[in-house]
Scaffold this active site. Structure first.
Site, PDB file in Angstrom:
ATOM      1  NE  ARG A  30       6.612   0.118  -4.317  1.00 25.86           N
ATOM      2  CZ  ARG A  30       6.800  -0.580  -3.184  1.00 25.86           C
ATOM      3  NH1 ARG A  30       7.576  -1.625  -3.184  1.00 25.86           N
ATOM      4  NH2 ARG A  30       6.192  -0.229  -2.066  1.00 25.86           N
TER       5      ARG A  30
ATOM      6  CG  ASP B 196      12.514  -3.765   4.374  1.00 25.30           C
ATOM      7  OD1 ASP B 196      13.210  -2.742   4.448  1.00 25.30           O
ATOM      8  OD2 ASP B 196      12.475  -4.498   3.373  1.00 25.30           O
TER       9      ASP B 196
ATOM     10  N   GLY C  45       4.346   4.029   4.454  1.00 30.75           N
ATOM     11  CA  GLY C  45       3.773   2.698   4.715  1.00 30.75           C
ATOM     12  C   GLY C  45       3.061   2.194   3.479  1.00 30.75           C
ATOM     13  CB  ALA C  46       3.963  -0.367   1.157  1.00 36.32           C
TER      14      ALA C  46
ATOM     15  CD  GLN D 117       4.897   0.256   8.304  1.00 33.00           C
ATOM     16  OE1 GLN D 117       4.381   0.007   9.393  1.00 33.00           O
ATOM     17  NE2 GLN D 117       4.911  -0.619   7.319  1.00 33.00           N
TER      18      GLN D 117
ATOM     19  CB  THR E  64       9.020  10.287   1.021  1.00 32.39           C
ATOM     20  OG1 THR E  64       7.820  10.678   0.343  1.00 32.39           O
ATOM     21  CG2 THR E  64       9.871  11.523   1.257  1.00 32.39           C
ATOM     22  CG  HIS E  65       9.333   8.011  -4.396  1.00 31.88           C
ATOM     23  ND1 HIS E  65       8.663   7.015  -3.728  1.00 31.88           N
ATOM     24  CD2 HIS E  65      10.485   7.462  -4.832  1.00 31.88           C
ATOM     25  CE1 HIS E  65       9.387   5.913  -3.753  1.00 31.88           C
ATOM     26  NE2 HIS E  65      10.487   6.151  -4.416  1.00 31.88           N
TER      27      HIS E  65
ATOM     28  NE  ARG F 211      14.214   2.159   4.600  1.00 30.25           N
ATOM     29  CZ  ARG F 211      14.296   0.857   4.301  1.00 30.25           C
ATOM     30  NH1 ARG F 211      13.241   0.078   4.364  1.00 30.25           N
ATOM     31  NH2 ARG F 211      15.451   0.328   3.949  1.00 30.25           N
TER      32      ARG F 211
END
Ligand SMILES: Cc1cc2nc3c(=O)[nH]c(=O)nc-3n(C[C@H](O)[C@H](O)[C@H](O)COP(=O)(O)OP(=O)(O)OC[C@H]3O[C@@H](n4cnc5c(N)ncnc54)[C@H](O)[C@@H]3O)c2cc1C
Length: 311
Positions: A292, A137, A191-192, A166, A229-230, A187
């Site tokens: 989230r 990750d 990016g979070a 990211q 991705t969503h 992947r």
């Protein structure tokens, strides 16, 4: 603004203690996390595979400052991989693991880089024995250089080791060009985390545009892109790019988080695409949960409603 405040909250020990001690948080956690023990991850993996999905499992935890904890996390991953193998769930990479470098020692005050390298090598070796692999990750921007160094070193022995780019980082198109080589599992996510202006892009539109650019580089290259991705628009663009480039459906995959847009996960899998679900488990869910919540204000409302209706 709200997103920034929530991301700051994810690093606050005080908020962590308050929220984790609140039993009413449980409903919200259950939506995003398989459970606390490895057994729960195995059950969820079996169910997702029966529905036609691939899986990557994350043992929750990050920012470890204790070497013993980094060792314990490594041992948990090795045990998990043995269990996946014994249960017949890991062969041909159907279930792999995702590992955060700071969970296995990258942030340790002494020899963090070496410790993370040794621990990741142990996990990658257990993954190989289980017929699968590891994706490393990508965390907050100060860890990017160290993480890419780890990936480069580990790929000498484990060429199928996955890494993450990211799109919110300005450097990412260049990283994609470096990483888009034969056999390279990459992947791509937005990016979070947040980064200063010189390092990261702030506007959502810029991050999305950068995602599309990075995706093009990866899909045009000879590697194995993992499109995490969503975002419905980016998923549509990915399908068009893959189609126009003549990419077979088994030469890349979509990835989504456990509990998020599950209908879309099923739709893509039903259409013959490879879809991998990122499945977290463990008791150290705080940082993951707050990220989230930060991604979608509706999740925060859901969280607050759950607290209010039960209190
Ligand atoms: C498999 C996977 C692995 C990841 N690994 C990393 C990593 O290593 N490092 C890293 O920094 N980030 C990682 N991320 C997180 C990623 O960077 C984004 O923060 C996250 O995926 C949200 O971005 P998005 O592309 O879905 O787009 P967004 O624009 O955030 O969302 C698009 C749409 O997706 C849905 N959606 C998105 N997030 C949520 C949510 N939390 N709850 C409910 N609905 C939602 C909503 O419908 C939203 O409108 C990963 C994500 C995935 C899917």
């Amino acid at each position: 603004m709200l997103r920034q405040a929530l991301l700051a909250l994810s690093a606050s020990d005080k908020a962590r203690a308050l929220i984790m001690a609140n039993p009413l948080t449980r409903d919200v956690v259950n939506r995003f996390v398989a459970g606390e023990a490895a057994g729960a991850a195995l059950v969820a993996t079996r169910r997702l595979q029966a529905e036609g999905m691939l899986v990557t499992i994350d043992f929750l935890g990050e920012d470890t400052v204790d070497p013993d904890r980094a060792t314990a996390v490594t041992e948990e991953y090795v045990r998990l991989l043995d269990q996946l193998s014994a249960a017949g769930l890991s062969s041909q990479g159907r279930a792999e693991v995702s590992v955060k470098p700071t969970a296995v020692g990258l942030g340790l005050a002494e020899h963090g880089q070496n410790r993370a390298l040794e621990n990741l090598a142990k996990i990658a070796s257990a993954a190989r024995n289980a017929g699968t692999t590891v994706t490393v990750d990508m965390e907050d921007h100060p860890w990017v250089e160290g993480t890419l160094r780890l990936v480069t070193e580990l790929r000498a022995d484990f060429p199928d080791l996955g890494c993450v780019v990211q799109s919110y980082l300005r450097r990412s198109p260049e990283d994609c060009r470096d990483l888009a080589v034969a056999g390279s599992r990459v992947r791509l996510c937005k990016g979070a985390y947040r980064a200063p202006a010189g390092v990261g892009l702030a506007a959502r539109s810029e991050v999305d545009l950068s995602y599309a650019r990075c995706m093009r580089i990866l899909l045009d290259g000879p590697g194995y892109p993992m499109l995490a991705t969503h975002d419905p628009r980016l998923i549509r663009i990915a399908a068009t790019m893959a189609d126009r480039g003549g990419r077979p459906a088994d030469s890349f995959e979509y990835q989504m988080l456990y509990g998020i847009r599950t209908d879309e996960q099923s739709r893509l899998a039903g259409d013959g695409s490879r879809v991998r679900v990122y499945l977290p488990y463990g008791s150290d869910w705080y940082g993951y949960l707050v990220r989230r919540l930060a991604e979608r204000p509706a999740n925060l409302a859901f969280f607050l409603r759950a607290l209010r209706s039960r209190s």
